[in-house]
Structures are given as structure tokens and as C-alpha cells.
Design a protein around this motif. Structure first.
Motif, PDB file in Angstrom:
ATOM      1  N   LEU A  43      13.818  58.143  18.037  1.00 39.12           N
ATOM      2  CA  LEU A  43      12.515  57.900  17.436  1.00 39.12           C
ATOM      3  C   LEU A  43      12.159  59.003  16.445  1.00 39.12           C
ATOM      4  O   LEU A  43      12.247  60.186  16.761  1.00 39.12           O
ATOM      5  CB  LEU A  43      11.427  57.843  18.513  1.00 39.12           C
ATOM      6  CG  LEU A  43       9.985  57.774  18.018  1.00 39.12           C
ATOM      7  CD1 LEU A  43       9.710  56.441  17.327  1.00 39.12           C
ATOM      8  CD2 LEU A  43       9.013  57.988  19.164  1.00 39.12           C
ATOM      9  N   VAL A  44      11.778  58.581  15.248  1.00 40.88           N
ATOM     10  CA  VAL A  44      11.164  59.497  14.282  1.00 40.88           C
ATOM     11  C   VAL A  44       9.675  59.197  14.375  1.00 40.88           C
ATOM     12  O   VAL A  44       9.222  58.152  13.918  1.00 40.88           O
ATOM     13  CB  VAL A  44      11.666  59.259  12.839  1.00 40.88           C
ATOM     14  CG1 VAL A  44      10.931  60.170  11.875  1.00 40.88           C
ATOM     15  CG2 VAL A  44      13.152  59.477  12.748  1.00 40.88           C
ATOM     16  N   HIS A  45       8.950  60.089  15.032  1.00 44.10           N
ATOM     17  CA  HIS A  45       7.497  59.893  15.155  1.00 44.10           C
ATOM     18  C   HIS A  45       6.877  60.016  13.775  1.00 44.10           C
ATOM     19  O   HIS A  45       7.409  60.705  12.900  1.00 44.10           O
ATOM     20  CB  HIS A  45       6.895  60.925  16.110  1.00 44.10           C
ATOM     21  CG  HIS A  45       5.505  60.595  16.527  1.00 44.10           C
ATOM     22  ND1 HIS A  45       4.410  61.115  15.884  1.00 44.10           N
ATOM     23  CD2 HIS A  45       5.043  59.793  17.509  1.00 44.10           C
ATOM     24  CE1 HIS A  45       3.308  60.644  16.463  1.00 44.10           C
ATOM     25  NE2 HIS A  45       3.675  59.841  17.455  1.00 44.10           N
ATOM     26  N   ARG A  46       5.744  59.365  13.567  1.00 43.93           N
ATOM     27  CA  ARG A  46       5.129  59.374  12.233  1.00 43.93           C
ATOM     28  C   ARG A  46       4.760  60.784  11.777  1.00 43.93           C
ATOM     29  O   ARG A  46       4.690  61.044  10.590  1.00 43.93           O
ATOM     30  CB  ARG A  46       3.926  58.446  12.195  1.00 43.93           C
ATOM     31  CG  ARG A  46       2.762  58.903  13.025  1.00 43.93           C
ATOM     32  CD  ARG A  46       1.638  57.909  12.956  1.00 43.93           C
ATOM     33  NE  ARG A  46       0.473  58.466  13.633  1.00 43.93           N
ATOM     34  CZ  ARG A  46      -0.657  57.857  13.739  1.00 43.93           C
ATOM     35  NH1 ARG A  46      -0.815  56.662  13.217  1.00 43.93           N
ATOM     36  NH2 ARG A  46      -1.647  58.421  14.365  1.00 43.93           N
ATOM     37  N   THR A  47       4.544  61.718  12.711  1.00 43.40           N
ATOM     38  CA  THR A  47       4.252  63.105  12.332  1.00 43.40           C
ATOM     39  C   THR A  47       5.492  63.816  11.806  1.00 43.40           C
ATOM     40  O   THR A  47       5.373  64.865  11.185  1.00 43.40           O
ATOM     41  CB  THR A  47       3.679  63.891  13.528  1.00 43.40           C
ATOM     42  OG1 THR A  47       4.610  63.832  14.613  1.00 43.40           O
ATOM     43  CG2 THR A  47       2.336  63.331  13.951  1.00 43.40           C
ATOM     44  N   HIS A  48       6.690  63.254  12.069  1.00 39.43           N
ATOM     45  CA  HIS A  48       7.942  63.858  11.606  1.00 39.43           C
ATOM     46  C   HIS A  48       8.573  63.091  10.449  1.00 39.43           C
ATOM     47  O   HIS A  48       9.710  63.358  10.076  1.00 39.43           O
ATOM     48  CB  HIS A  48       8.945  63.951  12.765  1.00 39.43           C
ATOM     49  CG  HIS A  48       8.610  65.020  13.740  1.00 39.43           C
ATOM     50  ND1 HIS A  48       8.833  66.345  13.493  1.00 39.43           N
ATOM     51  CD2 HIS A  48       8.025  64.953  14.959  1.00 39.43           C
ATOM     52  CE1 HIS A  48       8.432  67.050  14.522  1.00 39.43           C
ATOM     53  NE2 HIS A  48       7.923  66.228  15.428  1.00 39.43           N
ATOM     54  N   MET A  49       7.833  62.142   9.873  1.00 41.93           N
ATOM     55  CA  MET A  49       8.376  61.376   8.751  1.00 41.93           C
ATOM     56  C   MET A  49       8.220  62.100   7.425  1.00 41.93           C
ATOM     57  O   MET A  49       9.066  61.978   6.556  1.00 41.93           O
ATOM     58  CB  MET A  49       7.700  60.010   8.660  1.00 41.93           C
ATOM     59  CG  MET A  49       8.133  59.066   9.730  1.00 41.93           C
ATOM     60  SD  MET A  49       7.492  57.432   9.429  1.00 41.93           S
ATOM     61  CE  MET A  49       8.699  56.473  10.281  1.00 41.93           C
TER      62      MET A  49
END
Length: 188
Positions: A43-49
Motif C-alpha cells: 500500500l502507498v498511503h495517500r500521505t506517501h504519494m
């Protein structure tokens, strides 16, 4: 999804490895990326995009896109392997590591861990009481809360605005006569 074979971390790439993966699914909270050479998704969380705020991950990536990611976390939770990935620490054009010493990742992890939930703690509010202390004679506290030393200085609380207005009104009525002041002579 589980083919009877237990999931192990041995099949996963090493921590902080950069690789190119394909977007398998996009959700409101991030995107799942297929890990090459492994049947697992991360998972690439939206905070890490992105280094900018991302409200809708679907505006950043679509299913089938190839993206560069860095493996920033892996853990076993409820007999399942959770894999965390980050896109913002990797140049999406070249795949170059933008955080080679993992400083950004460690700072974010520390910031996330330092947050504590204080909702369970009780807060006691104390108000100024409209009472007079029997020990010192001051207003606003009880004798059991008094800190006056025997024979020491007495301190009272700051008067309320209403009390100040009443004192100002009473002072107006007691204004000294200007003629009395003129009879006094100054010594030089």
C-alpha cells in the motif's frame, strides 16, 4: 487469494529497496501496488504519494500505471504481511532515491509515534469562588486552600470588572475640591 502456502517475508524485497510496480487498485486512502517477483501487494498511503497534500489518490494514479516505489515498512499483523510503500521519496521519472539516508521516512515515523490520544484523561477546571477565606480574609478561596504564612503578607485576587466599575463610580462622588489643593503651597 491464499493458495494454502503461508506468506513469508523472505519473498519480499529488502527494506528501503526501490522498484517499479504496477498499480493494482486505487482506494480513497491510497493505492495498492503489485510487487514484482512476489504475489504480494503493498500500500502507498495517500500521505506517501506526493510531498503535496493528496485528497484523492485517483487523481494521482490509475489502475495499470507503472510507478517507482520504495519499500518503507513490513510487518506481520494477524498472520498477514502488511507492506508499506512510498512514492514521494522516489523520482518518478528516473527511479532515483530522493531520500537515500531515510531521514524523511524516520522523521514522519517519529512524528506519527509521538502523537498521543489525550481523550481518556480527565480535565479538572477550577473556578474562582465567591467566598472569603477565614484564615487570611481574602476573597476567592477557602481556608484549606490558603497559603498565607502566619503574620505574613496578605494577597487577594484581581478584582472583577464589575467591582472596578463600582469603585470608579464611588471615587467620582468623592472627588477632592480643587480649592483645597490651591491652598497648599509647594516647597522648593
Amino acid at each position: 487469494m491464499n493458495s494454502g502456502r503461508p506468506e513469508t517475508m523472505e519473498n519480499l524485497p529488502a527494506l528501503y529497496t526501490i522498484f517499479q510496480g504496477e498499480v493494482a487498485m486505487v482506494t480513497d486512502y491510497g493505492a495498492f501496488i503489485k510487487i514484482p517477483g512476489c504475489r504480494k501487494q503493498g500500500l502507498v498511503h495517500r500521505t506517501h504519494m506526493s510531498s503535496c497534500r493528496v485528497d484523492k489518490p485517483s487523481e494521482i494514479v490509475d489502475v495499470g500505471d507503472k510507478v517507482w516505489v520504495k519499500l518503507i515498512g513490513r510487518e506481520m499483523k494477524n498472520d498477514r504481511i502488511k507492506v508499506s510503500l512510498s512514492m514521494k521519496v522516489v523520482n518518478q521519472g528516473t527511479g532515483k532515491d530522493l531520500d537515500p539516508n531515510n531521514v524523511i521516512i524516520e522523521q514522519e515515523e517519529r512524528r506519527r509515534r509521538s502523537f498521543q490520544d489525550y481523550t481518556g484523561q480527565k480535565i479538572t477546571l477550577e473556578a474562582v469562588l465567591n467566598t472569603t477565606c477565614k484564615k487570611c480574609g481574602c476573597k476567592g478561596h477557602f481556608a484549606k486552600d490558603c497559603f498565607m504564612q502566619p503574620g505574613g503578607t496578605k494577597y487577594s485576587l484581581i478584582p472583577d470588572e464589575e467591582e472596578e466599575k463600582e469603585e470608579a463610580k464611588s471615587a467620582e462622588f468623592e472627588k477632592p475640591d480643587p480649592m483645597k489643593n490651591s491652598s497648599r503651597k509647594r516647597k522648593k
